[in-house]
Design a protein around this motif. Sequence first.
Motif, PDB file in Angstrom:
ATOM      1  N   MET A  42       0.831  -1.214   0.000  1.00 36.36           N
ATOM      2  CA  MET A  42       0.000   0.000   0.000  1.00 36.36           C
ATOM      3  C   MET A  42       0.859   1.255   0.000  1.00 36.36           C
ATOM      4  O   MET A  42       0.673   2.149  -0.796  1.00 36.36           O
ATOM      5  N   PHE A  43       1.853   1.311   0.900  1.00 38.81           N
ATOM      6  CA  PHE A  43       2.666   2.522   0.982  1.00 38.81           C
ATOM      7  C   PHE A  43       3.501   2.707  -0.272  1.00 38.81           C
ATOM      8  O   PHE A  43       3.671   3.803  -0.766  1.00 38.81           O
ATOM      9  N   ALA A  44       4.030   1.607  -0.810  1.00 38.37           N
ATOM     10  CA  ALA A  44       4.816   1.713  -2.032  1.00 38.37           C
ATOM     11  C   ALA A  44       3.954   2.245  -3.162  1.00 38.37           C
ATOM     12  O   ALA A  44       4.373   3.080  -3.954  1.00 38.37           O
ATOM     13  N   ARG A  45       2.713   1.738  -3.241  1.00 34.18           N
ATOM     14  CA  ARG A  45       1.821   2.183  -4.292  1.00 34.18           C
ATOM     15  C   ARG A  45       1.504   3.661  -4.147  1.00 34.18           C
ATOM     16  O   ARG A  45       1.549   4.419  -5.097  1.00 34.18           O
ATOM     17  N   CYS A  46       1.176   4.094  -2.915  1.00 34.71           N
ATOM     18  CA  CYS A  46       0.852   5.503  -2.691  1.00 34.71           C
ATOM     19  C   CYS A  46       2.045   6.389  -2.984  1.00 34.71           C
ATOM     20  O   CYS A  46       1.916   7.447  -3.582  1.00 34.71           O
ATOM     21  N   ALA A  47       3.230   5.964  -2.560  1.00 27.64           N
ATOM     22  CA  ALA A  47       4.425   6.772  -2.775  1.00 27.64           C
ATOM     23  C   ALA A  47       4.698   6.946  -4.263  1.00 27.64           C
ATOM     24  O   ALA A  47       5.056   8.021  -4.729  1.00 27.64           O
TER      25      ALA A  47
ATOM     26  N   ALA B  20      -5.965  11.658  21.845  1.00 29.92           N
ATOM     27  CA  ALA B  20      -6.726  10.421  22.001  1.00 29.92           C
ATOM     28  C   ALA B  20      -6.349   9.401  20.936  1.00 29.92           C
ATOM     29  O   ALA B  20      -6.201   8.204  21.226  1.00 29.92           O
ATOM     30  N   ILE B  21      -6.180   9.849  19.687  1.00 31.21           N
ATOM     31  CA  ILE B  21      -5.845   8.911  18.612  1.00 31.21           C
ATOM     32  C   ILE B  21      -4.425   8.383  18.779  1.00 31.21           C
ATOM     33  O   ILE B  21      -4.163   7.183  18.574  1.00 31.21           O
ATOM     34  N   LEU B  22      -3.500   9.248  19.179  1.00 36.30           N
ATOM     35  CA  LEU B  22      -2.127   8.784  19.366  1.00 36.30           C
ATOM     36  C   LEU B  22      -2.023   7.781  20.519  1.00 36.30           C
ATOM     37  O   LEU B  22      -1.112   6.952  20.545  1.00 36.30           O
ATOM     38  N   ASN B  23      -2.968   7.837  21.456  1.00 36.59           N
ATOM     39  CA  ASN B  23      -2.975   6.857  22.546  1.00 36.59           C
ATOM     40  C   ASN B  23      -3.286   5.447  22.051  1.00 36.59           C
ATOM     41  O   ASN B  23      -2.929   4.460  22.705  1.00 36.59           O
ATOM     42  N   VAL B  24      -3.983   5.360  20.913  1.00 46.19           N
ATOM     43  CA  VAL B  24      -4.265   4.031  20.347  1.00 46.19           C
ATOM     44  C   VAL B  24      -3.459   3.812  19.068  1.00 46.19           C
ATOM     45  O   VAL B  24      -3.773   2.920  18.275  1.00 46.19           O
ATOM     46  N   ALA B  25      -2.424   4.625  18.873  1.00 44.71           N
ATOM     47  CA  ALA B  25      -1.609   4.523  17.666  1.00 44.71           C
ATOM     48  C   ALA B  25      -1.049   3.124  17.435  1.00 44.71           C
ATOM     49  O   ALA B  25      -1.035   2.648  16.296  1.00 44.71           O
ATOM     50  N   PRO B  26      -0.583   2.416  18.489  1.00 46.93           N
ATOM     51  CA  PRO B  26      -0.079   1.056  18.241  1.00 46.93           C
ATOM     52  C   PRO B  26      -1.107   0.150  17.565  1.00 46.93           C
ATOM     53  O   PRO B  26      -0.754  -0.660  16.697  1.00 46.93           O
ATOM     54  N   GLN B  27      -2.379   0.291  17.951  1.00 44.00           N
ATOM     55  CA  GLN B  27      -3.417  -0.536  17.330  1.00 44.00           C
ATOM     56  C   GLN B  27      -3.637  -0.135  15.873  1.00 44.00           C
ATOM     57  O   GLN B  27      -3.834  -0.995  15.004  1.00 44.00           O
ATOM     58  N   VAL B  28      -3.603   1.167  15.600  1.00 37.61           N
ATOM     59  CA  VAL B  28      -3.772   1.641  14.229  1.00 37.61           C
ATOM     60  C   VAL B  28      -2.613   1.153  13.367  1.00 37.61           C
ATOM     61  O   VAL B  28      -2.814   0.667  12.242  1.00 37.61           O
ATOM     62  N   ILE B  29      -1.408   1.271  13.882  1.00 42.40           N
ATOM     63  CA  ILE B  29      -0.214   0.857  13.137  1.00 42.40           C
ATOM     64  C   ILE B  29      -0.264  -0.640  12.840  1.00 42.40           C
ATOM     65  O   ILE B  29       0.018  -1.088  11.715  1.00 42.40           O
ATOM     66  N   ASP B  30      -0.646  -1.421  13.850  1.00 42.14           N
ATOM     67  CA  ASP B  30      -0.740  -2.872  13.646  1.00 42.14           C
ATOM     68  C   ASP B  30      -1.800  -3.201  12.606  1.00 42.14           C
ATOM     69  O   ASP B  30      -1.603  -4.094  11.765  1.00 42.14           O
ATOM     70  N   ALA B  31      -2.926  -2.485  12.639  1.00 45.44           N
ATOM     71  CA  ALA B  31      -3.994  -2.738  11.675  1.00 45.44           C
ATOM     72  C   ALA B  31      -3.528  -2.442  10.250  1.00 45.44           C
ATOM     73  O   ALA B  31      -3.882  -3.160   9.307  1.00 45.44           O
ATOM     74  N   ILE B  32      -2.729  -1.383  10.080  1.00 46.64           N
ATOM     75  CA  ILE B  32      -2.200  -1.065   8.756  1.00 46.64           C
ATOM     76  C   ILE B  32      -1.200  -2.130   8.313  1.00 46.64           C
ATOM     77  O   ILE B  32      -1.252  -2.622   7.176  1.00 46.64           O
ATOM     78  N   LYS B  33      -0.312  -2.512   9.202  1.00 49.98           N
ATOM     79  CA  LYS B  33       0.723  -3.494   8.851  1.00 49.98           C
ATOM     80  C   LYS B  33       0.136  -4.852   8.507  1.00 49.98           C
ATOM     81  O   LYS B  33       0.650  -5.565   7.640  1.00 49.98           O
TER      82      LYS B  33
END
Length: 657
Positions: free
Chosen positions: A1-6, A481-494
């Motif tokens: 996804m990131f490669a495509r967007c970049a 508030a969003i940065l407090n759950v950033a690990p979950q967001v990052i894991d969901a993207i990965k």
Amino acid sequence: MFARCAALLGSGLQGTVLGSASTGLRLMRAGEATAARMLPALSLLPSFVPGETSSMALRHASTDAIKAKMAAANDALKDSKMLCYQCEQTKAGTGCTEIGVCGKTPETAGLQDLLVYSVKGLGSLAHHARNVGGIEDQEINTFVNSAIFSTLTNVNFSDERMVEFINESRRLHAKLAAQMAAKGVKAPASASVAQPWHGSMPHPLEWNSQAVALGGVGDMIEVSAQTGIAERQRVLGETLAGLQELLVYGLKGLCAYAHHAEALGRTDPQVYADIQESLYFLGTPDAADVGKVLAQCFKAGATNFKVMEMLSTAHSDTFGHPVPTSVSLNPVPGKAILVTGHDMHDLHMLLEQTAGMGINIYTHGEMLPAFGYPGLKKYPHLAGHFGGAWYRQKIDFAKFPGSIVVTTNCVVDPLESYRDNIYTINETGVNGVRHIKADSKGHKDFSAIIKRAQELPGFTEEDIAKMPKKKDVTVGFGHNAILNVAPQVIDAIKTGKLEHIFLVGGCDGSEPQRKYYSKLYQYMPTNTMVLTLGCGKFRIFDQDFGILPGTSLPRLLDMGQCNDAYSALVVATELAKVFKTDVNSLPLSLDLSWFEQKAVVILLTLLNLGVRNIRLGPRLPAFLTPEAVGVLVDKFNLIPANVADPGADMKMMMKCK
């Protein structure tokens, strides 16, 4: 996804991979770098010619059709009463010439033009006083922001208040001139030389100094006819005149946000200096150079980023960081006051003054995010939210059985059925509506509003029983508030559970084309999330997006008011840091609706930071000609929202286009 967007989006915001402690500073530096990269191209802009506009910018209307509409509008001006095209809803997408779609009369429009003209003169004098004589006058700094804010769309329709502002501008001009004379300081003689686009008027700085006979509204309206847009269009052409207005409208939004921050005790001398420098710039020969005008627009965007950060910090320092909070949309029995606008400081004062009185306080419009702040939601009589976006006022307010407080934009000329129940404060004003002024220390006495609420019936058990029950909504997803759950967001993207994030926000309005934003969510895949901000949230805020599959994350996160675009930038740059990329290469799409001048300055802020591929709708600004739009498309790939086919836009965004 990131490669495509970049690959699709290009290099974008180089240098914006940020740490949380330095987000604001690094973003400002990134913006400065973007502006520096833009300057060589901007210097070539005066040579661009009609017909060289990007086809993408005009995919919904041909260049010839737009020019024909503009030409017809300009021909009509010969016999028209006004020209105002500062907001998205302007008539026929070209300009209001008889009466504003907002309800603004030609007289009010003229007085606002004259006020802006006068404040250009006051700002110019303040700029020289600061730079030549080291004179800083806080009364003038505050007034300039307040006066410019008062001319923003749907803020002030009161001719009497406009006259007060104009007289005060001239009084402060005389005061500052006396201070300069006492120090032996003068503005350069060249500073007050009228420019060709001033027509028969003297330079604003000179006009403020003249002992003209302004006995009342009639005199001012007569003079104001010479200060509108038409003369600038005649002398400068539509493109350059429109770009000058882009700067003026950006300043209106910037002054509004700076004034909000000042109400909470946050100021920055450089912000005042930047605003007044721009006002001075508009009266100089440099304002006839397209490249220099655009550069000044981007500088206003850079200043606004600083102001949005100030305002965000002011809110969180005063009321605590927003936290996810469920908000009831159902009223409860009892006397009631409804608060609309944006001003959390005023809401706090009202909550304090009504504590223990048995009066319930409800939010309306962009006051909804108040429930996320611990320092506001702690009041038990902050009972819930009533109604929708600002444009529904005549529906919502007519149904509300209590008094109503308008703190900031937007205000709509009230129906007679509730005219006696509504009060304006701060810069807002409507003819025939009572206005509450602050004292010298900024305190407002809301006793008249409270008394009126006690006289009115409030909500009864019988009334409530007849109302359809609504589901609660959740607010409070600021950047903290969003940065407090950033690990979950990052894991969901990965792990592929989260494929794309959409930022859908900005201003709402009544036009049918805005259904585009209501329909977008129908095409969003279930493995996506949507962030909302501003009153654009009301298009989808009560829809059930559920939970992101395989996670505990809600798919719909409301980030707050329009100025909380700052929070969205913080979240985006923190994600960019984690993935070692830039904001433009994230699986993130910005699909923004605009209506008034706060949205204009937010757009300038995003462009100054180098953010690309922004969708803007439902229509592009009338003050930007095809040539001007073409420049923004070429440099930033600004994309008009495909309001006729939101599904097609969704497919493109999912491809990072």
